[in-house]
Scaffold this active site. Structure first.
Site, PDB file in Angstrom:
ATOM      1  N   ASP A 346      -0.122 -11.131  -2.911  1.00 52.27           N
ATOM      2  CA  ASP A 346      -1.229 -10.089  -2.591  1.00 52.27           C
ATOM      3  C   ASP A 346      -2.404 -10.437  -3.480  1.00 52.27           C
ATOM      4  OD1 ASP A 346      -2.457  -7.808  -1.085  1.00 52.27           O
ATOM      5  OD2 ASP A 346      -1.967  -6.929  -3.197  1.00 52.27           O
ATOM      6  N   ASP A 539       1.951  -5.268  -4.721  1.00 48.45           N
ATOM      7  CA  ASP A 539       1.858  -3.803  -5.395  1.00 48.45           C
ATOM      8  C   ASP A 539       1.694  -2.464  -4.516  1.00 48.45           C
ATOM      9  OD1 ASP A 539      -0.926  -4.187  -5.095  1.00 48.45           O
ATOM     10  OD2 ASP A 539      -1.553  -3.166  -6.553  1.00 48.45           O
ATOM     11  N   ASP A 543       2.238  -4.000   1.380  1.00 50.51           N
ATOM     12  CA  ASP A 543       2.907  -5.299   1.087  1.00 50.51           C
ATOM     13  C   ASP A 543       4.457  -5.003   1.224  1.00 50.51           C
ATOM     14  OD1 ASP A 543       0.819  -6.676   0.115  1.00 50.51           O
ATOM     15  OD2 ASP A 543       0.991  -5.394  -1.956  1.00 50.51           O
TER      16      ASP A 543
END
Length: 642
Positions: A346, A539, A543
């Site tokens: 990410d 995080d 996600d």
């Protein structure tokens, strides 16, 4: 293709394994072993004139020293596992018990006692070695605070159990005291040692509004905090949950060894019985000779070293990683990390800091920026937008003053000062912009940066550019994975330009942008189909689906509780360099495990061969066999070192 069955988050590897020890034997077995050893030594040194007493001493020594390692773990666990599976599932300890009984039937009481003494002694040493590798993790349990200084409505202080605290309560933490629960500072300034949470040894400065976490140590000042989480939901409580899961999970190799151990033991038992019955017929051996060599082969074929091949290595690796703030839900995931084929990241908060920072700015020569910038900063001080905070954090040399500011839709921030109208907004709001400004804005936009224009009386006089910058350690981590032959991908919901700018700066091999949260898991599935074993690092809540889909979900420690909960690895210090360390440790763990397995198998083959040829007796076989077990354990403990 990925070999994941999408059930590992239900911890399919947490079943009870026959040989898996819990290190809770207590003192009784050790004391009994010491008494048994003493009786065996007495029996050995007694004169021949009292030979009638020696068998009694040796048999008693066998029972006392081996009742736990042989009878409980050999017989009881075999019965338990057989009942659960509905088939006969013996373990390797049973082989040793049968060999000792066989020695007594041959009248070799001393050899039987020595066999049990060496086997049980090695067993206790194995437990000690495994316990040592677990103690680094278990120390976390002792750090859990149990009392707090509750600030009552009248301002008085009452010491209460931590579990009685509720969200919204106010708690005082004295200088040098332990923070009892997660909260936000209401008053006071201090520094906090957060090494118990993230492995970072340097204390962090904390002030009003900052978060603090349970089990951390308050350093320089007294603070009052407001409780923000229940005791069972704190960051530290989540760490303990991961530790407990970690204890019960094994490597893939270790699980397979456990799975096939009963089959192996059954083959050995059948083979030894066939050996004893056929050798006198085929080779004209005596029955006693066949029985004696058969018992020696029984000892030689016991897979104790093989069973220990994975345990000490995997526990040592997970302990080592825990000391560095890298928590796993089991060595199974560490083992998979070593075989990684692809890794996806990410962007925001994982590869970048998660907040924009001013990178460039420009004002036309028609204005004095030292006069304009205080007005800009004062206007932005009235906004809570992340871009406003970035401007304030960058231009700290300018004092703010009171201004009336309107946040007008379609115009941005608007204010009046000394007869002029000032506005700050996105470039699309303005027409007829000076080329010196528009060309810079276009250039910065192509680099993935976000720009805002500053205008006075409808004329654009300046531009400020901001960007969520990559973390300092991210580039080195990406370079490492690229050089290791692992495909690196950025999967982001950001615009293509911003994502590609970060991807280019960090050297990622592939950038996928404009991705909706619900589609991230589909891209991970595509990575698994294209490359194989795939990890996802993220995080946020968005996600979570991708973290679940990935073979190894990895959460940044500052991330949301959901991301941490569904992940297999957690980087408590938000340092991607630690992910590199975890990968290197995982590779070393797998190498050590295979070293142990090959060594253990070679020892078994060697002992069976020399026993068949009559070149080894039972005592020598026991010594070599148990010695190999200790060598395997010691090799695994090397992973405790950095």
């Amino acid at each position: 293709m990925s070999n994941k069955q999408h059930t590992h988050h239900d911890h399919e590897h947490s079943q009870d394994h026959g040989h898996e020890h819990t290190h809770s034997h207590g003192k009784a077995p050790v004391i009994a072993y010491a008494i048994g050893l003493t009786l065996a030594i007495i029996g050995l040194i007694l004169p021949d004139s009292v030979n009638s007493i020696k068998p009694f001493l040796f048999i008693t020594a066998m029972i006392l020293s081996g009742y736990h390692a042989v009878f409980i773990e050999g017989v009881s666990d075999t019965i338990k596992q057989s009942k659960q599976s509905g088939t006969f599932r013996p373990n390797s300890h049973l082989l040793m018990g049968l060999a000792a009984i066989g020695a007594c039937l041959l009248g070799e009481y001393w050899e039987g006692a020595l066999l049990i003494l060496i086997f049980a002694g090695a067993h206790f040493l194995e437990d000690y070695a495994q316990g040592r590798s677990q103690r680094e993790i278990s120390k976390l349990m002792e750090m859990n605070p149990n009392q707090a200084r509750l600030v009552k409505d009248d301002g008085s202080i009452e010491v209460v159990p931590v579990e009685d605290l509720q969200v919204g309560d106010q708690v005082q933490v004295l200088n040098g005291g332990q923070v009892p629960i997660d909260g936000k500072i209401l008053s006071g300034n201090t520094s906090i040692d957060e090494s118990s949470i993230n492995g970072e040894s340097i204390p962090k400065e904390k002030t009003v509004g900052d978060e603090v976490f349970a089990s951390t140590i308050n350093g320089t000042g007294t603070i009052v905090l407001e409780v923000t989480k229940d005791n069972q939901d704190t960051v530290f409580a989540n760490i303990l949950k991961l530790v407990n899961q970690n204890k019960n999970n094994q490597t893939i190799i270790g699980s397979k060894i456990k799975k096939y151990e009963p089959t192996y033991v059954n083959i050995v038992l059948v083979g030894v019985i066939a050996f004893m019955l056929l050798m006198p017929v085929l080779f004209d051996w005596s029955w006693q000779q066949a029985f004696d060599r058969g018992l020696t082969i029984l000892v030689s074929a016991s897979p104790c070293a093989l069973a220990a091949a994975t345990i000490s290595a995997s526990l040592s690796a997970t302990s080592n990683l825990a000391k560095h703030g890298i928590l796993s839900k089991g060595s199974h995931f560490i083992s998979q990390l070593a075989e990684l084929d692809a890794i996806a990241f990410d962007k925001t908060g994982t590869l970048t800091y998660g907040k924009p920072e001013v990178t460039d700015y420009y004002f036309t020569g028609s204005v004095d920026e030292t006069e304009v910038l205080p007005i800009v900063v004062s206007m932005e001080a009235q906004s809570n937008h992340p871009l406003a905070r970035a401007i304030m954090n960058y231009f700290t040399d300018y004092q703010t003053f009171d201004l009336e500011v309107d946040n007008k839709i379609g115009k941005g921030l608007v204010s009046h000062y000394q007869g002029h109208e000032y506005s700050i907004g996105k470039p699309s709001l303005y027409q007829g912009v000076d080329k010196q400004i528009s060309s810079r804005a276009d250039q910065w936009s192509s680099e993935g940066k976000t720009s805002v224009y500053v205008a006075r009386d409808q004329e654009v006089i300046g531009v400020i550019s901001m960007m969520d910058l990559p973390k300092e350690n991210a580039k080195e981590a990406i370079r490492y994975f690229n050089e290791a032959g692992i495909h690196t991908t950025l999967i982001s919901g950001d615009a293509q330009g911003a994502a590609e700018a970060v991807g280019h700066q960090l050297g990622l091999q592939e950038v996928i942008a404009n991705v909706l949260p619900e589609d991230k898991s589909n891209y991970i599935k595509d990575q698994q189909d294209r490359f194989g074993l795939t990890a996802m690092v993220g995080d946020g809540v968005n996600d979570a689906p991708a973290l679940v889909q990935a073979d190894i979900g990895t959460a940044m420690g500052h991330g949301t509780d959901v991301a941490v909960e569904v992940s297999d690895l957690v980087l408590m210090q938000d340092d991607l360099g630690h992910l590199v360390y975890a990968h290197q440790t995982a590779q070393k763990m797998n190498r050590v495990i295979w070293q142990n397995i090959i060594f253990a198998l070679l020892v078994v083959v060697f002992l069976i061969t020399v026993s068949f040829l009559g070149l080894s007796d039972m005592v020598l076989s026991v010594i070599i066999h148990e010695g190999s077990t200790l060598v395997v354990i010691a090799n695994g403990l090397r992973l405790l070192r950095n």
